[in-house]
Design an enzyme around this catalytic site. Structure first.
Site, short mmCIF file in Angstrom:
data_model
loop_
_atom_site.label_atom_id
_atom_site.label_comp_id
_atom_site.label_asym_id
_atom_site.label_seq_id
_atom_site.Cartn_x
_atom_site.Cartn_y
_atom_site.Cartn_z
N LYS A 183 39.58 90.31 52.14
CA LYS A 183 39.84 89.05 52.85
C LYS A 183 38.68 88.63 53.75
O LYS A 183 37.72 89.37 53.93
CB LYS A 183 41.15 89.17 53.64
CG LYS A 183 42.39 89.36 52.74
CD LYS A 183 42.60 88.20 51.80
CE LYS A 183 43.96 88.21 51.13
NZ LYS A 183 44.12 89.21 50.07
C1 LIG Z 1 48.54 84.84 48.90
C2 LIG Z 1 48.74 86.24 49.40
N1 LIG Z 1 49.80 86.51 50.16
C3 LIG Z 1 50.02 87.74 50.65
C4 LIG Z 1 49.17 88.77 50.39
C5 LIG Z 1 49.46 90.14 50.92
O1 LIG Z 1 48.50 90.57 51.83
P1 LIG Z 1 48.43 92.09 52.26
O2 LIG Z 1 47.68 92.83 51.21
O3 LIG Z 1 47.70 92.06 53.58
O4 LIG Z 1 49.81 92.57 52.41
C6 LIG Z 1 48.03 88.55 49.60
C7 LIG Z 1 47.10 89.65 49.31
O5 LIG Z 1 46.20 89.61 48.54
C8 LIG Z 1 47.81 87.25 49.09
O6 LIG Z 1 46.75 86.98 48.31
#
Ligand SMILES: Cc1ncc(COP(=O)(O)O)c(C=O)c1O
Length: 401
Positions: free
Chosen positions: A199
């Site tokens: 990210k």
């Molecule tokens: C659109 C979206 N929402 C939620 C998430 C979940 O993030 P995390 O890996 O921090 O839980 C991601 C992760 O890639 C994502 O791309």
């Protein structure tokens, strides 16, 4: 051999001799090492002063009253839905064009993700279609800012207001992004960010829940740490107390000070890293805009794109290969590319559960078939950027019509 072919041969040779360019890499250095070392040396490695500082500084950066640091965006989305009281049988309106986590958190409650197709230009939820998806069971609207380009929040908020629905933003891609000049983070009831490794800022694994609502913040803070009474993290500090009360069966979602240290260092570099991603996007746009084979990523100058992803779309009728082969061809040229996203309604779980078919959300499905994400991260050098453009053009020379 034509001139094009000759150019292609030399480019192919040059790219073939370069090391593989990963699709994503974090931009970390001495600042992160210093912060993380400080946390370790302090002896306070789990949630503590660095996490609190990270929450304060992140809240300031997005202009919101409360920020709750957690160990993923998935966790943030989960506790956000818990805070608004989502229950079995409820419905939450969201987009199929997203990562698994967005809808999985709805399923955690045995509630139903109700998918609304996306806009072709932005690949964000189509606000004009949300109203038709609202039922008596609808509990919330959960838009996603795909790639870091904000969803069109004004009409989403209008529909939400009309039906008295809270909006929870999945802003996993959207730091630092702006909608109509305002930072994403404080526009809706709650907004959830991701600090996963790929990210725009990373803590390895991590997330942040932002809200201007004190009650939501308090509930989320409690549910992120075992559902135990206020300031549970302080119970081992001088000002803390051994006494606590379990008020709810909460989760173990708190962020560690080691992660928060990394977050603090990343936060300080967030604007500089965005500038670099923006420059990469500009370079790609300049290098690829004159080819009829591509549709460039959507960027509305009214807002601020976080440029987490550079989502190129292939005009498949101008190519002799499909998108999957395009990704493979780039890989052969030592360029890591990816695809965002395989829509949720074509995933086996949702197909089995709800009988979804690809054509149920035709925009999401057809855009997915032609989407390819190129590397875009601040660690890329000028020659990496040039290599990506050259590799893409080289694939075109071989497979373009
Ligand atoms: C659109 C979206 N929402 C939620 C998430 C979940 O993030 P995390 O890996 O921090 O839980 C991601 C992760 O890639 C994502 O791309």
């Amino acid at each position: 051999m034509t001139k094009d072919q000759m150019v292609s041969v030399s480019v192919t040779e040059r790219i073939a001799s370069r090391p593989f360019l990963p699709f994503a890499l974090p931009d970390t250095g001495e600042e992160e090492i210093r912060e993380v070392t400080e946390a370790i040396k302090s002896g306070w490695v789990t949630t503590g002063p660095k996490t609190k500082q990270f929450e304060t500084e992140f809240a300031r950066a997005v202009g919101v009253k409360h920020a709750v640091a957690v160990n993923s965006c998935t966790a943030a989305l989960h506790i956000a839905l818990e805070a608004i009281g989502v229950k079995k049988g409820d419905e939450v309106i969201t987009t199929p064009y997203t990562f698994a986590a967005t809808a999985a958190v709805i399923r955690y409650f045995d509630a139903k993700p109700v998918f609304v197709d996306v806009e072709p230009k932005s690949l964000n939820i189509n606000p004009a279609r949300i109203r038709a998806a609202v039922t008596k069971k609808t509990k919330a609207i959960l838009p996603v800012h795909i790639a870091g380009m904000p969803a069109d929040m004004e009409p989403i908020h209008r529909t939400a207001k009309r039906f008295h629905l809270p909006v929870i933003e999945d802003a996993a891609h959207a730091f630092p992004a702006k909608y109509n000049g305002k930072m994403i983070g404080g526009l809706s009831e709650m907004t959830c960010f991701s600090f996963y490794a790929t990210k725009t800022i990373t803590t390895g694994e991590g997330g942040m829940l932002c809200t201007n609502n004190g009650e939501f913040a308090e509930r989320c803070r409690m549910m992120a740490l075992h559902g135990i009474s206020k300031d549970a993290w302080k119970r081992y500090s001088a000002e803390g107390s051994w006494f606590y009360e379990v008020l709810s069966p909460g989760f173990k979602y708190n962020m560690s000070d080691i992660a928060a240290g990394m977050g603090l260092a990343q936060l300080r570099k967030a604007t500089a890293m965005l500038e670099k991603r923006r420059a990469i996007a500009r370079a790609y746009n300049a290098g690829l805009s004159h080819f009829p084979h591509f549709q460039l990523p959507y960027d509305d100058p009214k807002h601020q794109h976080a440029w987490h992803l550079y989502m190129l779309r292939l005009n498949l009728d101008t190519l002799t290969i499909d998108r999957a082969m395009f990704v493979e061809e780039l890989k052969k040229r030592n360029i890591g590319a990816s695809v965002h996203f395989i829509p949720l309604h074509v995933q086996p779980y949702y197909q089995h559960l709800y009988g979804c078919r690809p054509e149920d959300y035709p925009v999401a499905y057809h855009e997915y078939l032609r989407e390819i994400s190129l590397p875009i991260y601040s660690k890329m050098t000028e020659s990496d950027i040039e290599d990506v453009i050259d590799a893409v053009v080289d694939v075109l020379i071989q497979f373009g019509r």
